[in-house]
Design a protein around this motif. Sequence first.
Motif, PDB file in Angstrom:
ATOM      1  N   ALA A 223      28.290 -48.776  29.105  1.00 38.53           N
ATOM      2  CA  ALA A 223      29.522 -48.176  28.586  1.00 38.53           C
ATOM      3  C   ALA A 223      29.825 -46.965  29.448  1.00 38.53           C
ATOM      4  O   ALA A 223      28.961 -46.114  29.671  1.00 38.53           O
ATOM      5  N   LEU A 224      31.065 -46.907  29.939  1.00 45.82           N
ATOM      6  CA  LEU A 224      31.461 -45.887  30.913  1.00 45.82           C
ATOM      7  C   LEU A 224      32.749 -45.222  30.472  1.00 45.82           C
ATOM      8  O   LEU A 224      33.677 -45.899  30.049  1.00 45.82           O
ATOM      9  N   GLU A 225      32.808 -43.915  30.606  1.00 43.58           N
ATOM     10  CA  GLU A 225      34.003 -43.170  30.253  1.00 43.58           C
ATOM     11  C   GLU A 225      34.613 -42.542  31.501  1.00 43.58           C
ATOM     12  O   GLU A 225      33.893 -42.228  32.455  1.00 43.58           O
TER      13      GLU A 225
ATOM     14  N   ARG B 228      39.018 -50.841  32.115  1.00 43.39           N
ATOM     15  CA  ARG B 228      39.445 -50.982  33.512  1.00 43.39           C
ATOM     16  C   ARG B 228      38.653 -50.025  34.387  1.00 43.39           C
ATOM     17  O   ARG B 228      38.334 -48.911  33.963  1.00 43.39           O
ATOM     18  N   MET B 229      38.380 -50.468  35.620  1.00 39.38           N
ATOM     19  CA  MET B 229      37.716 -49.592  36.576  1.00 39.38           C
ATOM     20  C   MET B 229      37.995 -50.057  37.989  1.00 39.38           C
ATOM     21  O   MET B 229      38.356 -51.211  38.224  1.00 39.38           O
TER      22      MET B 229
ATOM     23  N   GLU C 195      38.713 -51.400  48.088  1.00 42.30           N
ATOM     24  CA  GLU C 195      38.792 -50.924  46.713  1.00 42.30           C
ATOM     25  C   GLU C 195      39.388 -52.046  45.882  1.00 42.30           C
ATOM     26  O   GLU C 195      40.358 -52.676  46.288  1.00 42.30           O
ATOM     27  N   CYS C 196      38.777 -52.337  44.741  1.00 40.43           N
ATOM     28  CA  CYS C 196      39.350 -53.369  43.885  1.00 40.43           C
ATOM     29  C   CYS C 196      39.358 -52.876  42.443  1.00 40.43           C
ATOM     30  O   CYS C 196      38.415 -52.250  41.979  1.00 40.43           O
TER      31      CYS C 196
ATOM     32  N   GLU D 196      34.938 -46.050  39.691  1.00 40.29           N
ATOM     33  CA  GLU D 196      35.787 -45.050  39.055  1.00 40.29           C
ATOM     34  C   GLU D 196      36.324 -45.665  37.772  1.00 40.29           C
ATOM     35  O   GLU D 196      36.996 -46.696  37.815  1.00 40.29           O
ATOM     36  N   VAL D 197      36.036 -45.054  36.648  1.00 44.15           N
ATOM     37  CA  VAL D 197      36.464 -45.584  35.353  1.00 44.15           C
ATOM     38  C   VAL D 197      37.895 -45.138  35.090  1.00 44.15           C
ATOM     39  O   VAL D 197      38.223 -43.958  35.198  1.00 44.15           O
ATOM     40  N   LEU D 198      38.758 -46.087  34.743  1.00 40.84           N
ATOM     41  CA  LEU D 198      40.184 -45.817  34.567  1.00 40.84           C
ATOM     42  C   LEU D 198      40.622 -45.769  33.104  1.00 40.84           C
ATOM     43  O   LEU D 198      41.731 -45.341  32.817  1.00 40.84           O
ATOM     44  N   GLU D 199      39.772 -46.224  32.186  1.00 42.56           N
ATOM     45  CA  GLU D 199      40.180 -46.335  30.789  1.00 42.56           C
ATOM     46  C   GLU D 199      39.002 -46.029  29.874  1.00 42.56           C
ATOM     47  O   GLU D 199      37.900 -46.555  30.080  1.00 42.56           O
ATOM     48  N   SER D 200      39.247 -45.211  28.865  1.00 43.27           N
ATOM     49  CA  SER D 200      38.216 -44.918  27.876  1.00 43.27           C
ATOM     50  C   SER D 200      37.819 -46.212  27.163  1.00 43.27           C
ATOM     51  O   SER D 200      38.647 -47.071  26.899  1.00 43.27           O
TER      52      SER D 200
END
Length: 131
Positions: A41-43, A66-67, A81-82, A104-108
Amino acid sequence: MIIDNTLLDQVTQQAKMSPRLRMNYNLHDSLDSKAQRLFNALEPGTELPVHRHLHTSETYIVVRGRMNVLFYNDDKQLTEECELDPKRGFYGVQIPAGQWHTLEVLESGTVIFEVKEGPYTPLTSENLMTL
């Protein structure tokens, strides 16, 4: 064991409370297991250094959220980069052994299923890249 929103929500809540803004939920029995299988789980704001695994490939499948996955060459140049977003049909990535990468995490609430060969080996300075 059933993998459902309750499990993912619990791990996400732990990630939100962690200073690192991420939390693993391991499915493997030990760090010596031949396959390291886990939910991560990533924030947004979590910092994962650019790194590589010399002896194993790594697979990320986005379960929700999304990331971006970023790839670098030995000269510290971004080469690819994808964006992974299951709502848009981009589910995962297979990272070959030796490939420099980070995310890089884009969404909580982002959760990935991650798999790599074991046993677990901590990253050493030769496998970390400073940009």
